[in-house]
Motif scaffolding. Sequence first.
Motif: not given
Length: 181
Positions: A53-62
């Motif tokens: 989940x962290x990866x998905x959220x990080x990538x979206x906002x990054x």
Amino acid sequence: MNEEFARLKNELDVLIEQLEDEEFFREGEDLLIGCSTSEVMGHHIGKESSMEVAEIIFEAFHQAADRHKLNVMFQGCEHINRAITMEYDVARSRNYPLVSVVPHRSAGGSLSEYAYHHLVRPVVVEHAAADRGVDIGQTLIGMHIHHVAVPFRVEQRTVGKANVTIAYSRPKLIGGPRAHY
């Protein structure tokens, strides 16, 4: 990508698209992301942390930060006093004192850990004053938003099973009844 993660990615895409449609992102500003990956997955905050989940959220906002030329930063959990992981250059340009900690799943949270390992030159600071913020899962980002924090609403009010709270800052209104703004 499993169905649950695909749905999560879609919800983030919708949220970010709605923020873009409302011109929420402003070039050069600091965007703070706070997130409980546990809450996103429907669990009690801090109990079922998820690197996926962290990866998905990080990538979206990054990616959104790159598109809009924002400085993105990530708030950790209370076990590291909600310290903020960000790029070194941003911390130095804001004169934020650095602290010695490496966020991890059980002290900092999955998103902070993921950010620490995927930013170009990560550092952690104890306190920041961001211009805007997105709080996924009631992680209490308000302490790191410039005064005065103003709620910002879009239709997408959840990501996974977590509530989303969004804020931007505006200058304080001072001077009383005779002041002009």
